[in-house]
Scaffold this motif. Structure first.
Motif, mmCIF file in Angstrom:
data_model
loop_
_atom_site.group_PDB
_atom_site.id
_atom_site.type_symbol
_atom_site.label_atom_id
_atom_site.label_comp_id
_atom_site.label_asym_id
_atom_site.label_seq_id
_atom_site.Cartn_x
_atom_site.Cartn_y
_atom_site.Cartn_z
ATOM 1 N N GLY A 25 0.802 -1.461 0.140
ATOM 2 C CA GLY A 25 0.203 -0.131 -0.036
ATOM 3 C C GLY A 25 0.803 1.234 0.000
ATOM 4 N N ASP A 26 1.955 1.316 0.807
ATOM 5 C CA ASP A 26 2.944 2.247 0.796
ATOM 6 C C ASP A 26 3.500 2.566 -0.307
ATOM 7 O OD1 ASP A 26 4.208 1.648 4.101
ATOM 8 O OD2 ASP A 26 2.294 2.714 3.518
ATOM 9 N N ASP A 27 3.637 1.399 -1.324
ATOM 10 C CA ASP A 27 4.271 1.838 -2.668
ATOM 11 C C ASP A 27 3.311 2.714 -3.604
ATOM 12 O OD1 ASP A 27 6.602 0.541 -2.189
ATOM 13 O OD2 ASP A 27 5.849 -1.487 -2.974
ATOM 14 N N LYS A 28 1.995 2.608 -3.158
ATOM 15 C CA LYS A 28 1.092 3.561 -3.928
ATOM 16 C C LYS A 28 0.829 5.139 -3.239
ATOM 17 C CE LYS A 28 0.456 0.842 -7.466
ATOM 18 N NZ LYS A 28 0.789 1.447 -8.711
ATOM 19 N N VAL A 29 1.401 5.397 -2.063
ATOM 20 C CA VAL A 29 1.364 6.545 -1.307
ATOM 21 C C VAL A 29 2.664 7.238 -1.540
ATOM 22 C CG1 VAL A 29 1.327 7.600 0.921
ATOM 23 C CG2 VAL A 29 -0.105 5.794 0.584
ATOM 24 N N ILE A 30 2.523 8.587 -2.059
ATOM 25 C CA ILE A 30 3.662 9.424 -2.395
ATOM 26 C C ILE A 30 3.656 10.773 -1.214
ATOM 27 C CG2 ILE A 30 4.944 10.631 -4.075
ATOM 28 C CD1 ILE A 30 3.458 9.261 -6.033
ATOM 29 N N ALA A 46 -1.614 18.128 -9.503
ATOM 30 C CA ALA A 46 -1.302 16.769 -9.815
ATOM 31 C C ALA A 46 -1.823 15.564 -9.156
ATOM 32 C CB ALA A 46 0.320 16.795 -9.397
ATOM 33 N N LYS A 47 -2.401 16.095 -8.066
ATOM 34 C CA LYS A 47 -3.250 14.862 -7.221
ATOM 35 C C LYS A 47 -4.220 13.914 -7.975
ATOM 36 C CE LYS A 47 -2.796 16.025 -2.438
ATOM 37 N NZ LYS A 47 -3.995 16.625 -1.229
ATOM 38 N N PRO A 48 -5.067 14.746 -8.825
ATOM 39 C CA PRO A 48 -5.990 13.662 -9.744
ATOM 40 C C PRO A 48 -5.200 13.147 -11.081
ATOM 41 C CG PRO A 48 -6.370 16.015 -10.147
ATOM 42 C CD PRO A 48 -5.339 15.979 -8.795
ATOM 43 N N LEU A 49 -4.378 13.620 -11.261
ATOM 44 C CA LEU A 49 -3.420 12.925 -12.503
ATOM 45 C C LEU A 49 -2.670 11.880 -11.914
ATOM 46 C CD1 LEU A 49 -2.060 16.276 -14.245
ATOM 47 C CD2 LEU A 49 -3.981 14.931 -14.865
ATOM 48 N N LEU A 50 -2.040 11.862 -10.810
ATOM 49 C CA LEU A 50 -1.678 10.601 -10.115
ATOM 50 C C LEU A 50 -2.551 9.554 -9.492
ATOM 51 C CD1 LEU A 50 1.425 12.405 -8.252
ATOM 52 C CD2 LEU A 50 1.863 10.673 -9.851
ATOM 53 N N GLY A 54 -2.990 5.318 -10.237
ATOM 54 C CA GLY A 54 -3.046 4.619 -8.948
ATOM 55 C C GLY A 54 -2.392 5.262 -7.613
ATOM 56 N N TYR A 55 -1.880 6.166 -7.786
ATOM 57 C CA TYR A 55 -1.055 6.937 -6.465
ATOM 58 C C TYR A 55 -1.861 7.951 -5.802
ATOM 59 C CZ TYR A 55 2.751 4.584 -8.829
ATOM 60 O OH TYR A 55 3.672 3.846 -9.574
ATOM 61 N N ALA A 243 6.731 8.396 -11.609
ATOM 62 C CA ALA A 243 5.212 8.777 -11.999
ATOM 63 C C ALA A 243 4.995 10.227 -11.284
ATOM 64 C CB ALA A 243 4.385 7.847 -11.118
ATOM 65 N N LEU A 244 5.768 10.469 -10.191
ATOM 66 C CA LEU A 244 5.566 11.779 -9.526
ATOM 67 C C LEU A 244 6.218 12.995 -10.608
ATOM 68 C CD1 LEU A 244 4.913 13.967 -7.399
ATOM 69 C CD2 LEU A 244 7.075 13.171 -6.483
#
Length: 269
Positions: A25-30, A46-50, A54-55, A243-244
């Motif tokens: 799960g942490d791998d999908k949290v930035i 950038a939030k909705p684009l990420l 899936g982030y 991705a970020l």
């Protein structure tokens, strides 16, 4: 005993599975530490684009230039977004940290803004000018003052310049060195203030309308002072950091920056 061991092993398996799920799960949290303007604002876009990738981008705002680096170095945050490369390099050298530039996003033209004087031609003998006191930004401010004929620096000092490197000061200007966030707050007490782009925005200044002088878009300073996503060295190639950076360098974010900041923030090409 066999039943007891089976329970223990089953418990260990469940705990391991839960731990694995948590780590996945942490791998999908930035988690990104950022200055409020413009960095956190850009990250909000950038939030909705990420999310589409899936982030879950989580942004925490800091009001200084030290803690965002410390929390990335410690591993509490994945990245930060607030600084340019000379500051990052200087911080690593001074603090022994291992921060790494994962990608350039934008630059903020450094500007000279009015304090009690509304024009550079109004500068008079003994006037005061407020500048940031951190190493690289003070040098940048002094170089901009030099470019506009207010002082002359010793030859070759470049990005290492300090007030001690002023070789000619025809107006006998008093250079007031302050923490960057404090500079705009003394505009009513000094002739001029020399500001980082983000603090100029926070103070309500427009580069296009208010700056008396600023760095040009094709200047070496623009290339040198590009604001970057910084990570702990070794993490720059993780999927979530890639991705970020990809999202922050996208046409959607570039358009947002161009449309929003009136020349105070410019996408880095």
């Amino acid at each position: 005993m066999k039943r007891f061991l089976a329970v223990l092993l089953t418990g260990a398996f469940v705990a391991g599975a839960l731990t694995g799920c948590g780590k996945g799960g942490d791998d999908k949290v930035i988690k990104v530490a950022a200055s409020s303007t413009p960095h956190a604002e850009i990250l909000e876009q950038a939030k909705p684009l990420l999310a589409d990738k899936g982030y879950d981008l989580q942004v925490t705002v800091y009001n200084d230039y030290v803690q965002p680096n410390e929390v990335v170095e410690s591993g509490d945050f994945d990245a930060n977004y607030f600084q340019h490369i000379p500051y990052l390099n200087s911080f690593n050298e001074e603090k022994g940290t291992h921060l790494f530039n994962a990608g350039g996003i934008h630059y903020e033209p450094f500007g000279i803004y009015p304090g009690t004087k509304s024009s550079l031609s109004d500068v008079a003998e003994g006037d005061s000018v407020a500048v940031p006191n951190d190493t690289t930004n003070e040098a940048r401010a002094l170089l901009l003052l030099q470019d506009n004929g207010l002082i002359t620096l010793k030859e070759g000092v470049g990005l290492e310049a300090t007030v001690n490197d002023i070789s000619e000061n025809p107006y006998n200007l008093e250079i007031v060195e302050l923490e960057a966030a404090q500079v705009p707050r003394v505009a009513g007490e000094v002739a001029l203030v020399v500001l980082n782009g983000n603090y100029a925005l926070e103070a309500g200044y427009s580069v296009a309308k208010d700056a008396l002088a600023y760095e040009s878009s094709d200047s070496e300073a623009a290339k040198t002072y590009v604001n970057v996503i910084a990570v702990k060295e070794g993490n720059e190639n993780t999927d979530k950091i890639k991705a970020l950076v990809e999202v922050l360098q996208s046409d959607d974010i570039k358009k947002y920056i161009t449309d929003t900041y009136d020349g105070a923030v410019i996408p880095f090409e």
